[in-house]
Design a protein around this motif. Structure first.
Motif, PDB file in Angstrom:
ATOM      1  N   UNK A   1       0.829  -1.177   0.000  1.00 39.63           N
ATOM      2  CA  UNK A   1       0.000   0.000   0.000  1.00 39.63           C
ATOM      3  C   UNK A   1       0.882   1.253   0.000  1.00 39.63           C
ATOM      4  N   UNK A   2       0.255   2.369  -0.285  1.00 38.87           N
ATOM      5  CA  UNK A   2       0.987   3.631  -0.337  1.00 38.87           C
ATOM      6  C   UNK A   2       1.417   4.043   1.066  1.00 38.87           C
ATOM      7  N   UNK A   3       2.690   4.423   1.183  1.00 38.84           N
ATOM      8  CA  UNK A   3       3.202   4.961   2.439  1.00 38.84           C
ATOM      9  C   UNK A   3       3.983   6.235   2.154  1.00 38.84           C
ATOM     10  N   UNK A   4       3.764   7.213   3.006  1.00 41.80           N
ATOM     11  CA  UNK A   4       4.453   8.495   2.905  1.00 41.80           C
ATOM     12  C   UNK A   4       5.025   8.807   4.281  1.00 41.80           C
ATOM     13  N   UNK A   5       6.345   8.958   4.350  1.00 39.32           N
ATOM     14  CA  UNK A   5       7.016   9.153   5.629  1.00 39.32           C
ATOM     15  C   UNK A   5       7.844  10.433   5.570  1.00 39.32           C
ATOM     16  N   UNK A   6       7.417  11.401   6.369  1.00 40.20           N
ATOM     17  CA  UNK A   6       8.090  12.704   6.399  1.00 40.20           C
ATOM     18  C   UNK A   6       9.117  12.746   7.527  1.00 40.20           C
ATOM     19  N   UNK A   7      10.181  13.508   7.306  1.00 43.31           N
ATOM     20  CA  UNK A   7      11.202  13.685   8.334  1.00 43.31           C
ATOM     21  C   UNK A   7      11.925  15.001   8.106  1.00 43.31           C
ATOM     22  N   UNK A   8      12.710  15.399   9.094  1.00 42.99           N
ATOM     23  CA  UNK A   8      13.562  16.563   8.945  1.00 42.99           C
ATOM     24  C   UNK A   8      13.109  17.823   9.656  1.00 42.99           C
ATOM     25  N   UNK A   9      11.953  17.784  10.283  1.00 39.62           N
ATOM     26  CA  UNK A   9      11.480  18.958  10.986  1.00 39.62           C
ATOM     27  C   UNK A   9      12.280  19.233  12.243  1.00 39.62           C
ATOM     28  N   UNK A  10      11.963  20.333  12.889  1.00 36.05           N
ATOM     29  CA  UNK A  10      12.644  20.692  14.124  1.00 36.05           C
ATOM     30  C   UNK A  10      12.269  22.092  14.555  1.00 36.05           C
ATOM     31  N   UNK A  11      13.001  22.563  15.553  1.00 38.70           N
ATOM     32  CA  UNK A  11      12.784  23.907  16.083  1.00 38.70           C
ATOM     33  C   UNK A  11      13.978  24.783  15.701  1.00 38.70           C
ATOM     34  N   UNK A  12      13.694  25.907  15.073  1.00 38.43           N
ATOM     35  CA  UNK A  12      14.752  26.820  14.650  1.00 38.43           C
ATOM     36  C   UNK A  12      14.341  28.251  14.964  1.00 38.43           C
ATOM     37  N   UNK A  13      15.328  29.111  14.979  1.00 36.12           N
ATOM     38  CA  UNK A  13      15.059  30.531  15.167  1.00 36.12           C
ATOM     39  C   UNK A  13      14.698  31.166  13.824  1.00 36.12           C
ATOM     40  N   UNK A  14      14.013  32.284  13.856  1.00 37.04           N
ATOM     41  CA  UNK A  14      13.734  32.997  12.604  1.00 37.04           C
ATOM     42  C   UNK A  14      15.016  33.247  11.815  1.00 37.04           C
ATOM     43  N   UNK A  15      14.925  33.031  10.514  1.00 39.48           N
ATOM     44  CA  UNK A  15      16.094  33.147   9.657  1.00 39.48           C
ATOM     45  C   UNK A  15      16.835  31.850   9.448  1.00 39.48           C
ATOM     46  N   UNK A  16      16.480  30.835  10.205  1.00 40.83           N
ATOM     47  CA  UNK A  16      17.149  29.547  10.096  1.00 40.83           C
ATOM     48  C   UNK A  16      16.670  28.733   8.909  1.00 40.83           C
ATOM     49  N   UNK A  17      17.233  27.535   8.787  1.00 42.14           N
ATOM     50  CA  UNK A  17      16.939  26.659   7.655  1.00 42.14           C
ATOM     51  C   UNK A  17      16.651  25.251   8.140  1.00 42.14           C
ATOM     52  N   UNK A  18      15.848  24.549   7.362  1.00 49.52           N
ATOM     53  CA  UNK A  18      15.589  23.134   7.566  1.00 49.52           C
ATOM     54  C   UNK A  18      15.424  22.478   6.203  1.00 49.52           C
ATOM     55  N   UNK A  19      15.709  21.184   6.149  1.00 51.81           N
ATOM     56  CA  UNK A  19      15.465  20.410   4.932  1.00 51.81           C
ATOM     57  C   UNK A  19      14.571  19.235   5.285  1.00 51.81           C
ATOM     58  N   UNK A  20      13.392  19.232   4.712  1.00 52.44           N
ATOM     59  CA  UNK A  20      12.443  18.153   4.926  1.00 52.44           C
ATOM     60  C   UNK A  20      12.600  17.099   3.841  1.00 52.44           C
ATOM     61  N   UNK A  21      12.338  15.848   4.219  1.00 57.13           N
ATOM     62  CA  UNK A  21      12.355  14.733   3.271  1.00 57.13           C
ATOM     63  C   UNK A  21      11.070  13.953   3.387  1.00 57.13           C
ATOM     64  N   UNK A  22      10.644  13.391   2.283  1.00 55.78           N
ATOM     65  CA  UNK A  22       9.463  12.525   2.258  1.00 55.78           C
ATOM     66  C   UNK A  22       9.802  11.289   1.449  1.00 55.78           C
ATOM     67  N   UNK A  23       9.822  10.151   2.128  1.00 53.76           N
ATOM     68  CA  UNK A  23      10.077   8.866   1.475  1.00 53.76           C
ATOM     69  C   UNK A  23       8.742   8.240   1.104  1.00 53.76           C
ATOM     70  N   UNK A  24       8.559   7.971  -0.178  1.00 57.12           N
ATOM     71  CA  UNK A  24       7.299   7.407  -0.663  1.00 57.12           C
ATOM     72  C   UNK A  24       7.504   5.964  -1.103  1.00 57.12           C
ATOM     73  N   UNK A  25       6.472   5.155  -0.964  1.00 56.43           N
ATOM     74  CA  UNK A  25       6.529   3.769  -1.411  1.00 56.43           C
ATOM     75  C   UNK A  25       5.138   3.286  -1.745  1.00 56.43           C
ATOM     76  N   UNK A  26       5.067   2.201  -2.509  1.00 56.94           N
ATOM     77  CA  UNK A  26       3.794   1.569  -2.803  1.00 56.94           C
ATOM     78  C   UNK A  26       3.112   2.027  -4.078  1.00 56.94           C
ATOM     79  N   UNK A  27       3.762   2.877  -4.854  1.00 53.72           N
ATOM     80  CA  UNK A  27       3.202   3.324  -6.131  1.00 53.72           C
ATOM     81  C   UNK A  27       4.340   3.790  -7.033  1.00 53.72           C
ATOM     82  N   UNK A  28       4.017   4.091  -8.277  1.00 53.63           N
ATOM     83  CA  UNK A  28       5.023   4.523  -9.253  1.00 53.63           C
ATOM     84  C   UNK A  28       5.320   6.006  -9.052  1.00 53.63           C
ATOM     85  N   UNK A  29       6.231   6.271  -8.152  1.00 56.15           N
ATOM     86  CA  UNK A  29       6.525   7.635  -7.693  1.00 56.15           C
ATOM     87  C   UNK A  29       6.756   8.612  -8.838  1.00 56.15           C
TER      88      UNK A  29
END
Length: 124
Positions: A1-29
């Motif tokens: 079945x389709x699965x979507x798994x997000x990661x990479x969040x967090x707490x940052x100060x204004x002006x900061x940076x983050x990189x989010x990732x989403x790993x998908x499976x179960x379909x022709x991405x």
């Protein structure tokens, strides 16, 4: 079945940076548009960035120039690079496959497969 798994969040100060990732499976991405959605308490999920199957990219005005969406079809993964973060970017970020290829699109392909999301908190 389709699965979507997000990661990479967090707490940052204004002006900061983050990189989010989403790993998908179960379909022709590679055949589907992919998007990042932001949800804040009491609000519906908002589609903030989309990358279509052919690489066309669309952003909501509030993140243009600060966020960059990308995809790696070999890894079935979509990314969201978030720079110059603002307190109003705070929320839970989810990925899914929007029915169309731009941020005006309504509906997703995998309504029953939302992941847990990843929390982003921007605060001083």
């Amino acid at each position: 079945q389709v699965q979507l798994v997000e990661s990479g969040g967090g707490a940052v100060q204004p002006g900061g940076s983050l990189r989010l990732s989403c790993q998908a499976s179960g379909y022709s991405f590679g055949l589907y548009s992919m998007g990042w959605y932001r949800q804040t308490p009491g609000e519906q999920r908002e589609l903030v960035a989309v990358v279509s199957a052919v690489g066309r990219i669309s952003y909501v005005d509030s993140v243009k120039g600060r966020f960059t969406i990308s995809r790696d079809n070999a890894k079935n993964t979509v990314y969201l690079q978030m720079n110059s973060l603002k307190p109003e970017d705070t929320g839970v970020y989810f990925c899914n496959a929007p029915r169309g290829g731009n941020v005006q699109t309504k509906g997703v392909m995998f309504e029953q497969s939302w992941g847990q999301g990843t929390q982003v908190t921007v605060s001083s």
